[in-house]
Every structure is written in structure tokens, then in C-alpha cells.
Design a protein around this motif. Structure first.
Motif, short mmCIF file in Angstrom:
data_model
loop_
_atom_site.label_atom_id
_atom_site.label_comp_id
_atom_site.label_asym_id
_atom_site.label_seq_id
_atom_site.Cartn_x
_atom_site.Cartn_y
_atom_site.Cartn_z
N PHE A 124 0.84 -1.21 0.00
CA PHE A 124 0.00 0.00 0.00
C PHE A 124 0.87 1.25 0.00
O PHE A 124 0.64 2.18 -0.78
CB PHE A 124 -0.91 -0.03 1.23
CG PHE A 124 -1.85 1.13 1.32
CD1 PHE A 124 -2.80 1.35 0.34
CD2 PHE A 124 -1.80 1.99 2.42
CE1 PHE A 124 -3.69 2.42 0.44
CE2 PHE A 124 -2.68 3.05 2.51
CZ PHE A 124 -3.64 3.27 1.52
N CYS A 128 1.68 3.99 -3.18
CA CYS A 128 1.00 5.27 -2.90
C CYS A 128 1.49 6.34 -3.88
O CYS A 128 2.67 6.43 -4.19
CB CYS A 128 1.32 5.68 -1.46
SG CYS A 128 1.04 7.43 -1.10
N TYR A 129 0.59 7.17 -4.33
CA TYR A 129 0.93 8.20 -5.31
C TYR A 129 1.97 9.18 -4.75
O TYR A 129 2.88 9.61 -5.46
CB TYR A 129 -0.31 8.97 -5.75
CG TYR A 129 -1.24 8.16 -6.63
CD1 TYR A 129 -1.26 8.34 -8.01
CD2 TYR A 129 -2.08 7.20 -6.07
CE1 TYR A 129 -2.11 7.58 -8.81
CE2 TYR A 129 -2.92 6.44 -6.86
CZ TYR A 129 -2.93 6.63 -8.22
OH TYR A 129 -3.76 5.87 -9.00
N HIS A 169 -2.32 -0.35 -6.62
CA HIS A 169 -2.61 0.46 -5.43
C HIS A 169 -4.08 0.40 -5.04
O HIS A 169 -4.42 0.29 -3.86
CB HIS A 169 -2.20 1.91 -5.66
CG HIS A 169 -2.31 2.75 -4.42
ND1 HIS A 169 -1.54 2.52 -3.31
CD2 HIS A 169 -3.13 3.79 -4.10
CE1 HIS A 169 -1.85 3.40 -2.36
NE2 HIS A 169 -2.81 4.17 -2.82
N PHE A 230 -3.80 8.95 7.13
CA PHE A 230 -3.09 8.58 5.91
C PHE A 230 -3.96 7.72 5.00
O PHE A 230 -4.08 7.98 3.80
CB PHE A 230 -1.81 7.82 6.29
CG PHE A 230 -1.08 7.22 5.12
CD1 PHE A 230 -0.55 8.02 4.12
CD2 PHE A 230 -0.94 5.84 5.01
CE1 PHE A 230 0.11 7.47 3.04
CE2 PHE A 230 -0.28 5.28 3.94
CZ PHE A 230 0.25 6.09 2.95
N CYS A 234 -6.27 8.58 1.09
CA CYS A 234 -5.73 7.94 -0.13
C CYS A 234 -6.58 8.30 -1.35
O CYS A 234 -7.81 8.36 -1.26
CB CYS A 234 -5.72 6.43 0.11
SG CYS A 234 -5.44 5.45 -1.38
N ASN A 235 -5.94 8.48 -2.48
CA ASN A 235 -6.68 8.81 -3.70
C ASN A 235 -7.65 7.69 -4.09
O ASN A 235 -8.72 7.95 -4.64
CB ASN A 235 -5.70 9.06 -4.85
CG ASN A 235 -5.02 10.40 -4.71
OD1 ASN A 235 -5.65 11.41 -4.43
ND2 ASN A 235 -3.70 10.42 -4.85
N HIS A 274 -1.69 14.81 2.44
CA HIS A 274 -1.33 13.38 2.38
C HIS A 274 0.14 13.15 2.69
O HIS A 274 0.49 12.18 3.37
CB HIS A 274 -1.67 12.87 0.98
CG HIS A 274 -1.75 11.37 0.89
ND1 HIS A 274 -2.49 10.60 1.77
CD2 HIS A 274 -1.18 10.49 0.03
CE1 HIS A 274 -2.37 9.33 1.45
NE2 HIS A 274 -1.58 9.23 0.41
FE1 FES Z 1 -1.21 7.56 -0.96
FE2 FES Z 1 -3.27 5.96 -1.73
S1 FES Z 1 -2.08 5.90 0.10
S2 FES Z 1 -2.47 7.71 -2.70
#
Ligand code: FES
Length: 306
Positions: A124, A128-129, A169, A230, A234-235, A274
Motif C-alpha cells: 500500500f 502510494c501516489y 494500489h 493517511f 488515499c486517492n 497526504h
Molecule cells: Fe497515498 Fe493511496 S495511500 S495515494
């Protein structure tokens, strides 16, 4: 399809070349050090296959070494939650078993209750982006920063292997939500203390429980709060709760669109910070393990506040 990335305009070309006069290198260097420290510590901690809970607290090194009793403190390290197996822990899903010993795996073989689970929250974070941007810059220098020359000209984006796997993701998010639930349960259980009876050299759990709060309880709660900030920012969570709708107010949308919009707004609010949530939660996960490990080893002493 490949594209070519070059610096244009008045920027000089070549790796590291730039017209920038600020400390553009500081962010990538700090990112590199922070992520490396977490990776090295996390791998080492997972290798230990122990000290993820506090089994004794009499202060006697000899009693700490015995560690044959169930945990007398209700804490569990996030690196080992959920605890799939353990020979002594009451936290374990498979109790009374040490799979590494039973399967005669050598000590150096990377297998433990921690290794069994860490790939999921690890995937994850890895996909993450925000982290992608951070470690592309810090580890691969590609690009190292905006307006700074890159080490290579070619650019394949995330449309082919291996980086196309970053698209996992959205699925890793479901695992992260599950782990968040597990850690929330652990934090709640950190208020539920085993009662004990004293023997001359040690304390023995007597099977009862009572409500209590220790320093470790507060650390575990803070950890869950930061992980919640966090994860829910998330996106992929934003998309799940509302982002998949093209229009919140259109008549064709289902009636619960208002709820979806509120959830999307909440997730977006978290998403705006984020990066901060990412670092704070990364630190808190590591520190929660350090705290429990140090108390478990008898180097630090946990304080009961209530
Ligand atoms: Fe960072 Fe999904 S946890 S974009």
C-alpha cells in the motif's frame, strides 16, 4: 509507448544541471534517509520474530529472558498485527505454534509472523501516489527535482512493466483498510489489561481483565489516528467513496449521493495533507514498535497511568 523527456527553455541539460538556486536537493536527501531508515529497521524487526509484546515487567533481566508467560501488558506491535502464529502469545491467531522452528527453517531465512503480513501494508505504501513521487526522486533521481537535469533521456511512464504494477494500489487499499481495522482493534484492546497475581519473582496473569491506560496505550491510539488520516486520505479511497461519480448533483445519481459527497469531501480534506500524514504515520508505526520492543527487552519501563 515511449516518450522522450528533455529539459527545455533556458534550463541547462545534463544530470543535476539546473538554474535553481534553492536547496532543491534537501527534500530528496531527507526522503532517501527517512525511507532507508524505516526499511532497514522494519526488516530487522520483522526478522526478530519476538519482542512484539511485553511479557514481563518485574525489572529482573532473568525474568525478562524467561518470557514464558503470556503478555502482561495488552500491547501488540503494529509490525506483528495481526499475529498469525506464536508459541506463547495470547494475541496469536494460531496459538502454541512456532512455525519457523517446526519447519526447521534456519535463523537467517526471512520468515516470521511479521514477514507474513508486512507485504500488505508495505504494498500500500510502496504504490502510494505520494511515495512514488518521493522515491522516484530520492532513489532513482528520475527526475531528482523540478527543473533539474535527469540522469537518462528515456521515459516509459507507468504504462509498462515493472511500473505498471503501481496500478495495484487500488487493490492494496482494501488490504490497508483491513489492517487499519486490525490496528484499531489492537488500540482498543490496549485499554483492556490482564489482571495479575504476584509470585516471589514474577507476575502471573490470572485470567481476569480490567480497564486501564498506559503510556503504550496512548502511543497505540496516536498511531491509529495517524494511520487513519493517511489511509482515508488515499486517492483510491477518494475514488471509492465519491470520486467515481462524474456529477454529485445530477438527477441520474443514486439518492445516497449526498453521503458520498460528504465522504469525498472528508477524504479530500485529508488528501490535501497526504504527504504529512504519510510521514507522521510512517514514524508512528516505527516508533510504536520501538517502544514495545524496548519495554519488552526491559530497557524502557512502561508507565501505567490509570
Ligand atoms: Fe497515498 Fe493511496 S495511500 S495515494
Amino acid at each position: 509507448m515511449s516518450q522522450t523527456s528533455t529539459l527545455t527553455g533556458s534550463h541547462p541539460e545534463g544530470f543535476g544541471s539546473t538554474a535553481r538556486i534553492d536547496n532543491w536537493w534537501l527534500g530528496p536527501v531527507l526522503t532517501l534517509l527517512g525511507l532507508l531508515a524505516f526499511l532497514i529497521y522494519g526488516t530487522w524487526a520483522a526478522w526478530q520474530d519476538g519482542n512484539f509484546e511485553i511479557r514481563q515487567h518485574t525489572g529482573s533481566p532473568e525474568v525478562f529472558r524467561q518470557a514464558n508467560n503470556p503478555a502482561l501488558y495488552p500491547y501488540l506491535s503494529p509490525f506483528y498485527s495481526p499475529l498469525i502464529y506464536d508459541a506463547q502469545s495470547t494475541h496469536a491467531w494460531i496459538k502454541g505454534r512456532n512455525l519457523k522452528e517446526e519447519w526447521h527453517l534456519p535463523w537467517w531465512f526471512p520468515f516470521s509472523a511479521g514477514f507474513l503480513i508486512l507485504a500488505f501494508p508495505g504494498a500500500f505504501r510502496f504504490t502510494c501516489y505520494y511515495y512514488r513521487k518521493a522515491y522516484y526522486r530520492a532513489f532513482w533521481a528520475d527526475p531528482v527535482a523540478c527543473g533539474v537535469g535527469e540522469p537518462r533521456k528515456s521515459y516509459w511512464g507507468e504504462n509498462s512493466l515493472p511500473l505498471i504494477l503501481q496500478n495495484l494500489h487500488r487493490y492494496a487499499m482494501y488490504f490497508a483498510l483491513f489492517f487499519l481495522l486490525m490496528l484499531t482493534f489492537d488500540a482498543l484492546m490496549a485499554f483492556w489489561w490482564p489482571t495479575t497475581r504476584a509470585k516471589p519473582t514474577e507476575l502471573i496473569a490470572d485470567g481476569g481483565h480490567t480497564v486501564g491506560i498506559g503510556v503504550g496505550t496512548l502511543i497505540m491510539v496516536i498511531n491509529v489516528v495517524l494511520l487513519t488520516g493517511f489511509t482515508l486520505g488515499c486517492n483510491s479511497v477518494r475514488h471509492l467513496v465519491g470520486g467515481r461519480l462524474d456529477c454529485f448533483s445530477c438527477p441520474k445519481n443514486p439518492e445516497n449521493v449526498t453521503t458520498g459527497y460528504k465522504l469525498w469531501r472528508f477524504s479530500t480534506m485529508l488528501n490535501e495533507h497526504h504527504m504529512e500524514w504519510a510521514w507522521a504515520s510512517l514514524f508512528s508505526v516505527g516508533f510504536t514498535d520501538v517502544y514495545i520492543r524496548m519495554c519488552s527487552l526491559g530497557i524502557w519501563q512502561d508507565f501505567r497511568l490509570l
